[in-house]
Design an enzyme around this catalytic site. Structure first.
Site, PDB file in Angstrom:
ATOM      1  N   PRO A 147       0.713  -1.247   0.007  1.00  0.00           N
ATOM      2  CA  PRO A 147       0.117   0.118   0.201  1.00  0.00           C
ATOM      3  C   PRO A 147       0.798   1.369   0.197  1.00  0.00           C
ATOM      4  O   PRO A 147       0.360   2.320  -0.261  1.00  0.00           O
ATOM      5  CB  PRO A 147      -0.971  -0.333   1.178  1.00  0.00           C
ATOM      6  CG  PRO A 147      -0.286  -1.009   2.051  1.00  0.00           C
ATOM      7  CD  PRO A 147       0.566  -1.957   1.186  1.00  0.00           C
ATOM      8  N   GLU A 187       2.141  -7.324   8.300  1.00  0.00           N
ATOM      9  CA  GLU A 187       2.256  -6.152   8.633  1.00  0.00           C
ATOM     10  C   GLU A 187       3.250  -5.499   7.618  1.00  0.00           C
ATOM     11  O   GLU A 187       3.402  -4.527   7.389  1.00  0.00           O
ATOM     12  CB  GLU A 187       2.750  -5.953   9.727  1.00  0.00           C
ATOM     13  CG  GLU A 187       1.810  -5.968  11.062  1.00  0.00           C
ATOM     14  CD  GLU A 187       0.409  -5.461  10.793  1.00  0.00           C
ATOM     15  OE1 GLU A 187       0.345  -4.018  10.850  1.00  0.00           O
ATOM     16  OE2 GLU A 187      -0.715  -6.233  10.629  1.00  0.00           O
ATOM     17  N   ARG A 212      -4.449  -7.857 -20.401  1.00  0.00           N
ATOM     18  CA  ARG A 212      -5.474  -7.781 -21.218  1.00  0.00           C
ATOM     19  C   ARG A 212      -5.106  -6.988 -22.410  1.00  0.00           C
ATOM     20  O   ARG A 212      -5.737  -6.629 -23.620  1.00  0.00           O
ATOM     21  CB  ARG A 212      -6.992  -7.548 -20.867  1.00  0.00           C
ATOM     22  CG  ARG A 212      -6.893  -6.186 -20.087  1.00  0.00           C
ATOM     23  CD  ARG A 212      -7.848  -5.892 -19.424  1.00  0.00           C
ATOM     24  NE  ARG A 212      -9.206  -5.529 -20.227  1.00  0.00           N
ATOM     25  CZ  ARG A 212      -9.368  -4.220 -21.183  1.00  0.00           C
ATOM     26  NH1 ARG A 212      -8.267  -3.375 -21.183  1.00  0.00           N
ATOM     27  NH2 ARG A 212     -10.122  -4.175 -22.231  1.00  0.00           N
ATOM     28  N   ASP A 255     -12.362   0.497 -28.733  1.00  0.00           N
ATOM     29  CA  ASP A 255     -13.182   1.278 -27.614  1.00  0.00           C
ATOM     30  C   ASP A 255     -14.147   0.558 -27.266  1.00  0.00           C
ATOM     31  O   ASP A 255     -14.607   0.637 -26.054  1.00  0.00           O
ATOM     32  CB  ASP A 255     -13.719   2.534 -28.244  1.00  0.00           C
ATOM     33  CG  ASP A 255     -12.689   3.841 -28.226  1.00  0.00           C
ATOM     34  OD1 ASP A 255     -12.973   5.000 -28.421  1.00  0.00           O
ATOM     35  OD2 ASP A 255     -11.805   3.677 -27.258  1.00  0.00           O
TER      36      ASP A 255
END
Ligand code: 6GU
Length: 260
Positions: free
Chosen positions: A87, A115, A153, A168
Site C-alpha cells: 500500500p 504487517e 489484457r 473502444d
C-alpha cells in the site's frame, strides 16, 4: 509477458490465473506465469516465512532470507523486473499496465503479507513498489492479480481475435481517458425502459456521435477530473459547457436515465 509470483499463498494466485481469460492468454502463448511458494525457500525445520518485528509492535513480518533465496535463483536464469505489492507503492494505472504489457524482461511480483516485509528486501532488491489504491488489503496477492489482469489484457492477441482492448467498444473505460458510453442489448424495451432511439436508427455516423456525447456526459458526471488534460474539439468543449451551464435541455429526471 513472462511472470513469476512470489507468495506465501500460491493457491490464491493459481486459482485466478487458471480461470477464464488469464487461462486462455496462457494457452494462446501470450502469458507465461509461474507461482513460487516462498515457503519452499526456507531452510529451517518449521519452514518459517515470518517473524516478529524488532522493536515490538503488532503483527508479523515476512523474513528477507527466503525471498532473497527465491529471487537469487531467478536471477541466475533471467533478467528481472521486480515489483512489490504494497500500500506504500505508486498507485497503479492504465499507463503502468501498458508499460508492463510491453515488458520483455521476466516480471517478478513479490506479494507482501502480514504487517509487511523486512525493509532489507526493499533496500537491496529495489523493487518497483505498486499499490492498487488508497485502502489496505490483507495481502498483496489480490493487488498482484489486479496488476497482472489489467496488463495481460493489453497484450495483442491475449483476448482472442474477436475482442481487442484497442477497440473502444471493449475498452470499458480509461483507455481513451474517458468513461465509456452506456451499452444496451435485447430486448428493446425492459420494464418500461426503452433503448435510446438513436441506437436503433442504423445510422452509424449518428450513433458514433451519440456515443461520443454520452462518453463526455458520463465522464463529466462521474469523473470530471479526467476531462482536465484532454484535447477536445471546439464542438465537444461547447457541448460540455452547455451541460455545465444547465442549458442541456434535459429534465433532471432524464439525467438519471442517461439523458436519452
Ligand atoms: Cl499492493 N497491498 C496491500 N496489502 N494493500 C493494498 C495494496 C497492496 N494496494 C492497495 N491496498
Amino acid at each position: 509477458m513472462r511472470i513469476e509470483v512470489l507468495t506465501i499463498f500460491p493457491e490464491m494466485i493459481k486459482s485466478v490465473l487458471e480461470s477464464s481469460i488469464m487461462k486462455k492468454a496462457q494457452e494462446r502463448g501470450c502469458l507465461e506465469v509461474n507461482v513460487i511458494n516462498i515457503r519452499d525457500y526456507t531452510e529451517d525445520k518449521h519452514r518459517t516465512v515470518d517473524d516478529y518485528p524488532y522493536g515490538g509492535g503488532s503483527g508479523m513480518l515476512l523474513k528477507a532470507g527466503p525471498i532473497f533465496s527465491a529471487v537469487d535463483e531467478l536471477k541466475k536464469k533471467d533478467e528481472l523486473r521486480i515489483l512489490m505489492t504494497t500500500p506504500k507503492g505508486r498507485v497503479f494505472n492504465q499507463d503502468m499496465a501498458l508499460d508492463l504489457s510491453l515488458e520483455k524482461k521476466k516480471i517478478v511480483f513479490i506479494c507482501g503479507h502480514y504487517e509487511g516485509i523486512d525493509e532489507r528486501v526493499r533496500i537491496l532488491l529495489k523493487p518497483e513498489e505498486v499499490s492498487i489504491g488508497d485502502y489496505v488489503l490483507t495481502g498483496g496477492e489480490l493487488a498482484a492479480l489486479v496488476v497482472i489482469d489489467a496488463s495481460v489484457r493489453l497484450i495483442p492477441g491475449a483476448l482472442g481475435n474477436d475482442r481487442s482492448s484497442a477497440d473502444d467498444s471493449f475498452s470499458g473505460q480509461i483507455n481513451t481517458g474517458l468513461l465509456e458510453y452506456p451499452h444496451y442489448t435485447r430486448p428493446a424495451e425492459f420494464r418500461k425502459l426503452k433503448v435510446p432511439r438513436m441506437l436503433l436508427s442504423g445510422n452509424h455516423k449518428k450513433i458514433a456521435a451519440w456515443r461520443r456525447k454520452r462518453t463526455l456526459f458520463n465522464t463529466l458526471m462521474k469523473r470530471p477530473d479526467l476531462l482536465e488534460n484532454l484535447d477536445l474539439t471546439a464542438e465537444e468543449a461547447g457541448f460540455l459547457n452547455e451541460i455545465k451551464t444547465r442549458k442541456f435541455g434535459c429534465k433532471k429526471r432524464s439525467y438519471a436515465n442517461g439523458c436519452s
